[in-house]
Write a protein that holds these residues in place. Sequence first.
Motif, mmCIF file in Angstrom:
data_model
loop_
_atom_site.group_PDB
_atom_site.id
_atom_site.type_symbol
_atom_site.label_atom_id
_atom_site.label_comp_id
_atom_site.label_asym_id
_atom_site.label_seq_id
_atom_site.Cartn_x
_atom_site.Cartn_y
_atom_site.Cartn_z
ATOM 1 N N SER A 281 4.391 -2.426 1.830
ATOM 2 C CA SER A 281 4.302 -2.528 0.371
ATOM 3 C C SER A 281 4.053 -3.956 -0.093
ATOM 4 C CB SER A 281 5.582 -1.992 -0.276
ATOM 5 O OG SER A 281 6.672 -2.860 -0.058
ATOM 6 N N LEU B 84 0.022 -4.544 0.729
ATOM 7 C CA LEU B 84 -0.965 -3.774 -0.019
ATOM 8 C C LEU B 84 -0.607 -3.771 -1.498
ATOM 9 C CD1 LEU B 84 -1.520 -0.774 2.421
ATOM 10 C CD2 LEU B 84 -2.688 -2.975 2.330
ATOM 11 N N TYR B 85 -1.393 -3.044 -2.300
ATOM 12 C CA TYR B 85 -1.170 -3.026 -3.740
ATOM 13 C C TYR B 85 -0.131 -1.972 -4.080
ATOM 14 C CZ TYR B 85 -2.543 -4.570 -8.366
ATOM 15 O OH TYR B 85 -2.547 -5.148 -9.617
ATOM 16 N N GLU B 86 1.091 -2.227 -3.606
ATOM 17 C CA GLU B 86 2.203 -1.311 -3.801
ATOM 18 C C GLU B 86 3.407 -2.074 -4.335
ATOM 19 O OE1 GLU B 86 0.841 1.283 0.134
ATOM 20 O OE2 GLU B 86 2.850 0.409 0.050
ATOM 21 N N GLU C 95 2.015 3.259 -5.169
ATOM 22 C CA GLU C 95 0.746 2.576 -4.930
ATOM 23 C C GLU C 95 -0.006 2.488 -6.244
ATOM 24 O OE1 GLU C 95 -3.264 4.234 -3.193
ATOM 25 O OE2 GLU C 95 -1.869 3.823 -1.547
ATOM 26 N N LYS C 96 -0.430 1.295 -6.587
ATOM 27 C CA LYS C 96 -1.194 1.123 -7.815
ATOM 28 C C LYS C 96 -2.641 1.546 -7.589
ATOM 29 C CE LYS C 96 1.549 -2.268 -10.260
ATOM 30 N NZ LYS C 96 1.483 -3.508 -11.061
ATOM 31 N N GLN D 296 -5.693 -8.544 -1.913
ATOM 32 C CA GLN D 296 -4.860 -7.479 -1.380
ATOM 33 C C GLN D 296 -5.556 -6.760 -0.243
ATOM 34 O OE1 GLN D 296 -1.771 -6.642 -2.034
ATOM 35 N NE2 GLN D 296 -1.410 -8.125 -3.661
ATOM 36 N N HIS E 38 -2.069 6.284 -10.086
ATOM 37 C CA HIS E 38 -1.006 5.801 -9.208
ATOM 38 C C HIS E 38 -0.681 6.891 -8.185
ATOM 39 C CE1 HIS E 38 -0.468 2.943 -12.498
ATOM 40 N NE2 HIS E 38 0.450 2.289 -11.794
ATOM 41 N N ILE F 143 4.518 7.198 -3.357
ATOM 42 C CA ILE F 143 4.561 7.341 -1.902
ATOM 43 C C ILE F 143 5.881 7.949 -1.438
ATOM 44 C CG2 ILE F 143 4.486 6.080 0.289
ATOM 45 C CD1 ILE F 143 2.700 4.015 -1.113
#
Length: 209
Positions: A60, A63-65, A83-84, A91, A134, A137
């Motif tokens: 997370s 990445l873009y989380e 997650e975005k 990223q 979004h 997760i």
Amino acid sequence: MSTSYRVSKLIKSDKPLFVSLMSRAFAKDPFFMHLFGDSVLDRKARRRVSAFVSFMFDKSFLLYEEVWGCFENESLLGTYIVEKPYASKLQNMKGLLLIGRLIPLLFQISGQTLSLLNSYMKVTRSVAPPLTHHYLIMIAVKPENQGKGIGKVLLKHLLNSVNMDTKSHGVALDTENKENIKLYQKFGFTLSNETQIDNVPVYCMFYKK
């Protein structure tokens, strides 16, 4: 509901709290048991679950989380990873660092388990609506604190973030527990697809703004 609950973004030092909570909360999850075994009775299965959850937390930050938690004082009662819907070039480059995080995980889980995880990701993502959104997760509440409204606090926080994001059309999630469907429906999610991963039922849901 206690007014002392607060929702805040987790930081790297919160990792032990996150791993402990998620490992316990998902101990009887159908897909986790299928992947890793019974982590309540089997010590090796417990280590596999812990390794996987640890990897998810580390991922997370690359990445873009985002990882958010519901706290009462300093006690973590519930948490989620989201997650975005869009990522920067930076990223994407950070994503290459995941290889280093994968190595310890591969010492704990089999290639077959990793293949099933990849299949899960591909199948569930492919059935999500073709909208920028979004993706929830994971979400969990500490077992002894379930039924106290903490899950609702987390879901409301998530949906508020999604509704404020002008680039997102909603949020997708997946659950293997059929009894969760009614809970999510109360928050505006609809059942968009039912599928199976290696004979484990998976229910895919979507909240559209």
